[in-house]
Write an enzyme that holds these catalytic residues in place. Structure first.
Site, PDB file in Angstrom:
ATOM      1  N   THR A   9      11.537   0.705 -17.223  1.00  0.00           N
ATOM      2  CA  THR A   9      10.326   1.759 -18.335  1.00  0.00           C
ATOM      3  C   THR A   9      11.202   2.990 -19.010  1.00  0.00           C
ATOM      4  O   THR A   9      12.408   3.106 -17.950  1.00  0.00           O
ATOM      5  CB  THR A   9       9.009   2.090 -17.248  1.00  0.00           C
ATOM      6  N   ASP A  70       2.958  -2.769 -17.243  1.00  0.00           N
ATOM      7  CA  ASP A  70       1.446  -2.378 -18.973  1.00  0.00           C
ATOM      8  C   ASP A  70       0.657  -2.415 -18.500  1.00  0.00           C
ATOM      9  O   ASP A  70       0.091  -3.091 -17.424  1.00  0.00           O
ATOM     10  CB  ASP A  70       1.815  -3.807 -19.742  1.00  0.00           C
ATOM     11  N   LYS A 176      -4.692  10.109  -6.155  1.00  0.00           N
ATOM     12  CA  LYS A 176      -4.972   8.466  -7.220  1.00  0.00           C
ATOM     13  C   LYS A 176      -3.500   7.181  -7.156  1.00  0.00           C
ATOM     14  O   LYS A 176      -3.744   6.382  -7.194  1.00  0.00           O
ATOM     15  CB  LYS A 176      -3.876   9.729  -8.732  1.00  0.00           C
ATOM     16  N   HIS A 181      -4.610   1.765 -10.340  1.00  0.00           N
ATOM     17  CA  HIS A 181      -4.539   0.258 -11.606  1.00  0.00           C
ATOM     18  C   HIS A 181      -3.212   0.358 -10.508  1.00  0.00           C
ATOM     19  O   HIS A 181      -3.054  -1.350 -10.913  1.00  0.00           O
ATOM     20  CB  HIS A 181      -5.133   0.500 -12.558  1.00  0.00           C
ATOM     21  N   ARG A 182      -2.373   0.697 -11.032  1.00  0.00           N
ATOM     22  CA  ARG A 182      -1.251   0.427 -10.314  1.00  0.00           C
ATOM     23  C   ARG A 182      -1.128   0.494  -9.144  1.00  0.00           C
ATOM     24  O   ARG A 182      -0.134  -0.077  -8.940  1.00  0.00           O
ATOM     25  CB  ARG A 182      -0.161   1.867 -11.254  1.00  0.00           C
TER      26      ARG A 182
HETATM   27  P1  IMP Z   1       2.835   0.646 -21.947  1.00  0.00           P
HETATM   28  O1  IMP Z   1       4.015   1.638 -21.269  1.00  0.00           O
HETATM   29  O2  IMP Z   1       2.604   0.083 -22.735  1.00  0.00           O
HETATM   30  O3  IMP Z   1       2.443   0.599 -20.642  1.00  0.00           O
HETATM   31  O4  IMP Z   1       1.789   2.499 -22.123  1.00  0.00           O
HETATM   32  C1  IMP Z   1       1.261   3.135 -20.932  1.00  0.00           C
HETATM   33  C2  IMP Z   1      -0.463   3.332 -21.542  1.00  0.00           C
HETATM   34  O5  IMP Z   1      -1.554   3.671 -20.733  1.00  0.00           O
HETATM   35  C3  IMP Z   1       0.415   5.148 -21.253  1.00  0.00           C
HETATM   36  O6  IMP Z   1       1.257   5.873 -22.395  1.00  0.00           O
HETATM   37  C4  IMP Z   1      -0.784   5.572 -21.332  1.00  0.00           C
HETATM   38  O7  IMP Z   1      -0.981   6.441 -22.110  1.00  0.00           O
HETATM   39  C5  IMP Z   1      -1.733   5.036 -20.466  1.00  0.00           C
HETATM   40  N1  IMP Z   1      -1.656   5.120 -19.039  1.00  0.00           N
HETATM   41  C6  IMP Z   1      -1.414   4.071 -18.431  1.00  0.00           C
HETATM   42  N2  IMP Z   1      -1.719   4.418 -16.578  1.00  0.00           N
HETATM   43  C7  IMP Z   1      -1.606   5.738 -16.692  1.00  0.00           C
HETATM   44  C8  IMP Z   1      -2.615   5.791 -15.362  1.00  0.00           C
HETATM   45  O8  IMP Z   1      -2.208   5.924 -15.091  1.00  0.00           O
HETATM   46  N3  IMP Z   1      -3.232   7.600 -16.460  1.00  0.00           N
HETATM   47  C9  IMP Z   1      -3.738   7.425 -17.820  1.00  0.00           C
HETATM   48  N4  IMP Z   1      -2.874   6.789 -18.762  1.00  0.00           N
HETATM   49  C10 IMP Z   1      -1.902   6.275 -18.172  1.00  0.00           C
END
Ligand code: IMP
Length: 199
Positions: A9, A70, A176, A181-182
């Protein structure tokens, strides 16, 4: 000894949470150590597909364990949107603030006042360009159509987790990181790693 783990990431917020949740048992690296890896196109239609794309791409450049996260938000009243498009809901170059603004507009256009939603996270673990594990975590809650709180990132200021009265952005980060979820997906990964990686 800490287990080296490359996190696929460039999202500093995600990385910070992953480091905090996994603790000292893992030495978590990020993609700044691999400048030759360009932007990975997230062309999958599920969190799992996109996490696998990110894990396998980074694994081409790194011999050890790779972790990809993701994740995203699903609002029931929007048919699961923004979902896998959470990061680019308001467009390819959208900022977190742009995405929140669009989500608020979409919610305010609805008749309902309570918006059930959940965050989902899928973690994929790869090594030598093979996938070794996939782990999922979900946190249920609801959305409010206004920004509340200065912590967290992304949609945190709009999301109130079940059993709480304040948003993720108003909760202390440590809290948090126990119920997100994470945290849930990484907990499942850690249990697996205790058997499969740490000897
Ligand atoms: P990815 O990089 O495609 O997984 O995008 C994840 C996107 O989901 C982030 O840019 C946020 O907009 C949203 N997201 C994922 N996890 C969180 C969180 O823990 N808090 C708030 N937004 C989240």
């Amino acid at each position: 000894m800490a287990i080296p783990l490359l996190c696929s990431t460039r999202n500093a917020h995600k990385l910070g949470e992953i480091r905090a949740i996994l603790g000292p048992a893992f030495e978590v690296w990020d993609l700044s150590t691999i400048p030759e890896l360009g932007e990975v196109e997230e062309s999958g239609v599920t969190f799992e597909e996109n996490a696998a794309l990110k894990a396998l791409a980074a694994s081409r450049y790194f011999d050890g364990w790779v972790l990809a996260d993701d994740s995203g938000l699903e609002a029931d009243a929007l048919g699961g949107e923004p979902g896998v498009r959470s990061a680019r809901f308001a467009g390819e170059l959208a900022t977190d603030s742009d995405n929140r603004h669009l989500l608020i507009q979409r919610l305010l256009a609805l008749p309902s006042q309570r918006f059930a939603a959940r965050f989902r996270c899928t973690i994929v673990i790869a090594k030598n360009q093979k996938i070794f594990g996939t782990f999922h975590g979900t946190v249920e809650g609801h959305l409010i159509p206004e920004v509340r709180g200065g912590g967290g990132f992304g949609y945190d200021p709009l999301f109130i987790p079940e059993g709480h009265t304040v948003t993720f952005a108003e909760l202390p980060a440590e809290l948090k990181n126990t119920l997100s979820h994470r945290a849930r997906a990484l907990h499942a990964f850690r249990n697996w790693a205790a058997e499969a990686i740490a000897r």
